[in-house]
Design a protein around this motif. Structure first.
Motif, PDB file in Angstrom:
ATOM      1  N   VAL A  48      80.287  15.296  43.766  1.00 53.62           N
ATOM      2  CA  VAL A  48      81.180  15.053  42.639  1.00 53.62           C
ATOM      3  C   VAL A  48      81.591  16.378  42.012  1.00 53.62           C
ATOM      4  CG1 VAL A  48      81.408  13.987  40.369  1.00 53.62           C
ATOM      5  CG2 VAL A  48      80.123  12.815  42.180  1.00 53.62           C
ATOM      6  N   ALA A  49      80.610  17.203  41.675  1.00 54.62           N
ATOM      7  CA  ALA A  49      80.890  18.484  41.040  1.00 54.62           C
ATOM      8  C   ALA A  49      79.690  19.391  41.231  1.00 54.62           C
ATOM      9  CB  ALA A  49      81.187  18.310  39.554  1.00 54.62           C
ATOM     10  N   ALA A  50      79.968  20.699  41.263  1.00 55.86           N
ATOM     11  CA  ALA A  50      78.894  21.672  41.419  1.00 55.86           C
ATOM     12  C   ALA A  50      79.218  22.912  40.605  1.00 55.86           C
ATOM     13  CB  ALA A  50      78.706  22.033  42.885  1.00 55.86           C
ATOM     14  N   ILE A  51      78.149  23.625  40.227  1.00 56.19           N
ATOM     15  CA  ILE A  51      78.301  24.873  39.502  1.00 56.19           C
ATOM     16  C   ILE A  51      77.326  25.878  40.087  1.00 56.19           C
ATOM     17  CG2 ILE A  51      76.699  24.113  37.671  1.00 56.19           C
ATOM     18  CD1 ILE A  51      78.461  25.764  35.714  1.00 56.19           C
ATOM     19  N   SER A  52      77.827  27.071  40.382  1.00 60.66           N
ATOM     20  CA  SER A  52      76.977  28.093  40.976  1.00 60.66           C
ATOM     21  C   SER A  52      76.238  28.866  39.888  1.00 60.66           C
ATOM     22  CB  SER A  52      77.827  29.051  41.804  1.00 60.66           C
ATOM     23  OG  SER A  52      78.606  29.869  40.949  1.00 60.66           O
ATOM     24  N   SER A  53      75.290  29.681  40.322  1.00 61.78           N
ATOM     25  CA  SER A  53      74.559  30.499  39.352  1.00 61.78           C
ATOM     26  C   SER A  53      75.500  31.471  38.647  1.00 61.78           C
ATOM     27  CB  SER A  53      73.435  31.264  40.052  1.00 61.78           C
ATOM     28  OG  SER A  53      73.968  32.053  41.106  1.00 61.78           O
TER      29      SER A  53
END
Length: 119
Positions: A48-53
């Motif tokens: 659905v959605a992702a966020i990197s460091s």
């Protein structure tokens, strides 16, 4: 070992909003990425959605403009703000964390939280 605890699912009418939370047992900046997947009955689990460091975000085409992923580093928590929900968003939502180091690659999953959107 990374533990992920989710909250915020529930039943909402079409057009409504929900916010999912995922709290990690470690400093989330030590993880390469965190995100949300979902799985509807009879379908494969999908991103659905992702966020990197580093803060880069990625969204499924079906949720762009409606969902927002963001994080609170101090709380080790990642959120998924879901607006303009429709019945097609009904699924079990899973928090995911990806950890990659010199010696290992691991994926961690939360227990899942049900989101049901009524028409």
């Amino acid at each position: 070992q990374v533990q992920l605890v989710e909250s915020g699912g529930g039943l909402v009418e079409a057009g409504g909003s929900l916010r999912l939370s995922c709290t990690a047992s470690v400093n989330i900046l030590s993880l390469n990425a965190m995100g949300w997947y979902r799985q509807a009955p009879g379908k494969q689990r999908e991103l659905v959605a992702a966020i990197s460091s580093g803060g880069s975000t990625n969204y499924a085409d079906s949720v762009k403009g409606r969902f927002t992923i963001y994080r609170d580093n101090a709380k080790n928590t990642v959120y998924l703000q879901m607006n303009s929900l429709n019945p097609g968003d009904t699924a079990v939502y899973y928090c995911h964390a990806h950890l990659k180091s010199i010696s290992t690659i691991r994926d961690y999953w939360g227990q899942g939280t049900q989101v049901t959107v009524s028409s």
